[in-house]
Scaffold this motif. Structure first.
Motif, PDB file in Angstrom:
ATOM      1  N   PRO A   9       5.300   0.933  -3.777  1.00 60.12           N
ATOM      2  CA  PRO A   9       4.354   1.482  -3.777  1.00 60.12           C
ATOM      3  C   PRO A   9       4.434   2.722  -3.653  1.00 60.12           C
ATOM      4  N   PRO A  10       3.454   3.730  -4.031  1.00 58.16           N
ATOM      5  CA  PRO A  10       2.057   3.165  -3.967  1.00 58.16           C
ATOM      6  C   PRO A  10       1.514   2.569  -5.303  1.00 58.16           C
ATOM      7  N   ASP A  40      -0.910  -7.902  -4.220  1.00 59.73           N
ATOM      8  CA  ASP A  40      -1.656  -7.110  -3.656  1.00 59.73           C
ATOM      9  C   ASP A  40      -2.879  -7.803  -2.994  1.00 59.73           C
ATOM     10  N   ILE A  43      -1.804  -9.289   0.020  1.00 56.64           N
ATOM     11  CA  ILE A  43      -1.590  -8.381   1.135  1.00 56.64           C
ATOM     12  C   ILE A  43      -2.740  -7.996   1.673  1.00 56.64           C
ATOM     13  N   SER A  44      -3.589  -7.547   0.878  1.00 57.48           N
ATOM     14  CA  SER A  44      -4.885  -7.209   1.540  1.00 57.48           C
ATOM     15  C   SER A  44      -5.535  -8.426   2.237  1.00 57.48           C
ATOM     16  N   GLY A  47      -4.535  -8.625   5.434  1.00 56.61           N
ATOM     17  CA  GLY A  47      -4.585  -7.053   6.268  1.00 56.61           C
ATOM     18  C   GLY A  47      -5.135  -7.317   7.639  1.00 56.61           C
ATOM     19  N   VAL A  51       1.204  -6.858  11.688  1.00 54.88           N
ATOM     20  CA  VAL A  51       1.956  -6.280  10.744  1.00 54.88           C
ATOM     21  C   VAL A  51       3.062  -7.006  10.387  1.00 54.88           C
ATOM     22  N   ARG A  54       3.294  -9.404   7.595  1.00 52.42           N
ATOM     23  CA  ARG A  54       3.408  -8.831   6.203  1.00 52.42           C
ATOM     24  C   ARG A  54       4.795  -9.066   5.530  1.00 52.42           C
ATOM     25  N   SER A  76       7.808  -2.079   4.263  1.00 53.28           N
ATOM     26  CA  SER A  76       7.384  -0.908   3.676  1.00 53.28           C
ATOM     27  C   SER A  76       6.739  -0.953   2.299  1.00 53.28           C
ATOM     28  N   LYS A  77       5.749  -2.263   2.351  1.00 55.54           N
ATOM     29  CA  LYS A  77       5.256  -2.414   1.180  1.00 55.54           C
ATOM     30  C   LYS A  77       5.945  -2.357  -0.304  1.00 55.54           C
ATOM     31  N   TYR A 116      20.436   7.874  -2.322  1.00 53.71           N
ATOM     32  CA  TYR A 116      19.584   7.056  -3.110  1.00 53.71           C
ATOM     33  C   TYR A 116      17.928   7.739  -2.510  1.00 53.71           C
ATOM     34  N   ASN A 117      17.254   8.085  -3.291  1.00 50.95           N
ATOM     35  CA  ASN A 117      16.034   8.620  -3.201  1.00 50.95           C
ATOM     36  C   ASN A 117      14.954   7.445  -3.451  1.00 50.95           C
TER      37      ASN A 117
END
Lengths: 139, 639
Positions: A9-10, A40, A43-44, A47, A51, A54, A76-77, A116-117
């Motif tokens: 994400p995002p 998506d 996931i929604s 919602g 959590v 998820r 963390s999506k 790692y970023n």
């Protein structure tokens, strides 16, 4: 045939995509990309749930004529999408789940790497090895 | 240089030399450019390497640097000097420059490299390891601690390797994938960086010689090292047949190999030492609950030198007693226990200490043995495998102990009450004892109990009047003898009265002091509402507490008391005072009542407070869950 994709994400841009038979790769890229919408959506829909739900394996996103798409999303999506051949009837849900779990574990290992970023493309060789071994298993 | 110029390797893949060369040039350029002072001490060795370029560098360095991939190097012939190269790592850095500059040397080096077993080139020499350890200390002084990822990232970024490679090095070296580097992991990472800087490709997986010596993998690492050493020994054997025909230049490496074999021996020693280090680490590692037994810094169980001597005398040295000894020790571990219990405790503590001392070769036992008794007591209550003496667990309040006479506890409760106003407070809910008035026994009980209650519930100011109660007890006895029925407060008041008169009671107590002496002395300062519990005891015990209290009073106020009178005198005095206490008792009654009221208020408020805390907690949880839901409902772009 096995294609895996990891999107973060995002913006859901892919961090990693790998397909075993390299021909028709673009077609699979397209497939996984479109399947992100389904992810998506799921996931929604969840919602309202707690959590921890998820993180669950999202299951078969949708079957097309040739292949099935499975999805998995983490807390963390980060989305994992896997496309497998429909002809691969030997693959059961449990195996897909375990594969996703392995992917998730490898992903967390990557995350532990301070170099790692998050959001970078994944170049980790260890991760590649994991994915390769998984794909070898399937095909 | 010793290596022959271009010598086509027997089977070397064409690509690897190129990559090797490319990498060589890159780091060499980097090395040359890198300023000495800039990156700090870390890269100093590399900078030093720049100017030097020894002649026989290639073999040395190639031996030192690990072959990037086994498959790449498989084709190469064995490299006898590999071991020598490893041995001469510091020099090898210099060699590397020469190696790099000589492209032709690459093939020979590659060939040589193959001779060593696959993990040989990754072996860390002693100097290297020492250097790594020193570097580790600059980041993390505790050699058993971790370097967090961010610090390690900064540190390794200084090496100016591309992030991608550093990322890969991290993946290889962070063995447990925890985002932090232990000493072993750090050395492995450092070694890989060194190798990479010197132009060697990174392996796909961590070489065995670089694997961190995990506790449970000790065996595997040992095996790995052993195989490495075996590889070393085998390499010379392999080298000659493959090399002799085509690599005349390698022949001169044989002597080096011989040297290297010596070096390898040192490596094996080093590895064993590292294993011992590992042992040490594993001991300290928190994983094993039994580490206490072998812990180099055992808990000091012996409270004092005296006990140490006792321990030596009673040396059992059995570790298996450790689990039990704390249990043994714990119950008796109350300061107020009598000598018997304390001696038992010391024995138990001794056994524990024995266990520790037997296992502990470094322990500074003697120093700690001198520690106070309280130290031992506290430790006895705690689990044995604490690295440092943990703060003593909340000692079971002496009030709970039943080893010593309850009366003594009670009496002591009064005593310390004076000194520690708030300490005495005990389960505040002890209600004022009802006041049965049937006979002396209950009376005796009641005053005892009441006194105990009061002792526990009242604050210091109350304790003073309580102490007079001790005297009152003697009075009670007299009353009991006389069959007078009194309320507790009155009795207490009378006690106070009597106390003021004192001496007779003291004498009475002194009379009984003989019996109570031992116990009184054993009394612990801690207070226990044992008196409260004792309320129901039969008549017989009450006299004892009375006696003891009197005795304690004696001890408490030795200066104020005389010990000469006899019981008869006391009785006479008591008999003469029945009226006096009553007048004074009323004040005391009022004070005690107010105290009781305050206590009740306190209880209520405390309850209220806890309820409010609970409510607060619930509300916070609700809030958190609501926030989570809100998060979920928001679009993902929000993240």
């Amino acid at each position: 045939v096995l294609v895996s994709l990891i999107c973060s994400p995002p913006q859901n841009y892919p961090l990693y995509i790998r397909s075993v038979p390299t021909e028709n790769e673009l077609k699979f890229h397209y497939t996984v990309h479109t399947s992100l919408d389904v992810v998506d959506e799921k996931i929604s829909a969840m919602g309202k749930a707690l959590v921890d739900q998820r993180e669950l394996y999202l299951g078969l996103l949708y079957p097309t004529e040739d292949y099935k798409v499975y999805g998995y999303v983490t807390n963390s999506k980060v989305k994992f999408v896997m496309v497998v051949d429909s002809s691969n009837t030997a693959l059961r849900d449990n195996e897909i789940r375990s594969m996703f779990r392995k992917l998730h574990n490898s992903y967390t290992d990557i995350m532990c790497n301070p170099f790692y970023n998050p959001g970078d493309r994944i170049h980790s060789r260890a991760f590649d090895n994991t994915v390769n071994s998984m794909m070898m298993q399937v095909c | 240089e010793s290596t022959s110029p271009v010598v086509s390797p027997q089977q070397s893949p064409p690509t690897s030399p190129h990559t090797w060369r490319k990498h060589n040039r890159h780091p060499s350029g980097g090395n040359n450019e890198r300023p000495l002072a800039g990156p700090g001490p870390f890269w100093a060795p590399f900078s030093e390497a720049q100017p030097g370029s020894s002649t026989s560098s290639d073999p040395i360095w190639s031996g030192h640097s690990p072959p990037p991939h086994q498959e790449n190097w498989v084709s190469f012939a064995d490299t006898p000097p590999t071991s020598a190269l490893l041995a001469m790592h510091p020099a090898s850095v210099q060699d590397q420059t020469t190696v790099r500059t000589v492209a032709s040397a690459t093939t020979t080096n590659e060939i040589r490299r193959q001779s060593s077993s696959y993990d040989d080139p990754w072996k860390i020499t002693d100097e290297q390891r020492q250097y790594y350890v020193n570097q580790f200390k600059t980041i993390q002084p505790d050699l058993n601690g971790f370097i967090p990822g961010s610090a390690a990232k900064e540190f390794f970024t200084k090496s100016k390797l591309p992030i991608l490679e550093l990322s890969h090095i991290w993946e290889l070296s962070d063995f447990d994938k925890d985002g932090a580097l232990t000493l072993d992991e750090f050395c492995a990472a450092f070694h890989l960086v060194v190798a990479r800087k010197n132009g060697y490709d990174l392996p796909e997986k961590l070489p065995e010689s670089l694997m961190p010596k995990l506790i449970d993998l000790e065996d595997s690492t040992e095996v790995g090292e052993q195989t490495g050493e075996v590889g070393y020994s085998s390499s010379p054997a392999e080298a000659p047949p493959s090399k002799s025909p085509s690599m005349p230049s390698l022949n001169q490496t044989w002597p080096e190999l011989n040297q290297s074999s010596e070096q390898w021996e040192t490596f094996s020693e080093r590895s064993s030492s590292s294993q011992t280090l590992t042992q040490f680490d594993s001991n300290i590692a928190p994983a094993d609950p039994d580490t206490a037994i072998v812990h180099p810094v055992p808990i000091r169980m012996t409270p004092s030198k005296i006990h140490m001597q006792e321990m030596e005398l009673k040396r059992t040295g059995s570790d298996h007693t450790n689990p039990t000894s704390p249990l043994l020790v714990k119950p008796p571990d109350l300061p107020e226990e009598n000598k018997m219990s304390s001696s038992v405790k010391y024995t138990a503590g001794n056994t524990v200490t024995d266990g520790y001392s037997s296992s502990d070769s470094y322990a500074s036992d003697p120093e700690q043995i001198g520690s106070t008794v309280t130290r031992q007591r506290s430790h006895s209550g705690t689990s044995p495998d604490n690295a440092a003496p943990p703060p003593p667990p909340p000692r079971p309040h002496p009030s709970h102990s039943r080893s010593s006479s309850l009366d003594m506890n009670r009496s002591f409760s009064v005593t310390p009450g004076q000194q520690q106003p708030g300490v005495v407070a005990y389960p505040p809910a002890v209600p004022p004892r009802p006041q049965p008035s049937q006979g002396a026994g209950p009376h005796v009980h009641r005053p005892v109990d009441a006194e105990g209650l009061i002792a526990h519930t009242s604050t210091s100011p109350q304790q003073i009047p309580e102490q007079p109660n001790f005297a009152d007890f003697s009075q009670f006895e007299a009353f009991a003898v006389s069959g007078v029925n009194k309320e507790e407060e009155d009795e207490i008041e009378t006690h106070s009265e009597v106390l003021q008169v004192e001496k007779p009671s003291d004498s009475a107590s002194s009379l009984r002091g003989a019996k109570a002496d031992g116990r009184v002395e054993e009394k612990a300062p801690a207070t226990v509402p044992t008196s409260a519990g004792k309320g129901t005891t039969p008549l017989a015990p009450p006299p004892k507490p009375i006696r003891r209290r009197l005795k304690s009073e004696d001890e408490l106020r030795p200066e104020a008391e005389e010990h000469t009178q006899k019981t008869g005198v006391i009785a006479a005095v008591l008999a003469s005072q029945p009226s006096i206490p009553r007048s004074v008792g009323k004040d005391k009654k009022a004070i005690q009542a107010s105290i009781r009221r305050n206590k009740e208020t306190n209880t209520v408020l405390a309850r209220l407070n806890s309820e409010l805390q609970q409510q607060l907690k619930d509300v916070l949880e609700e809030r958190i869950s609501l926030e989570v839901q809100l998060e979920q409902l928001r679009p993902f772009s929000h993240l």
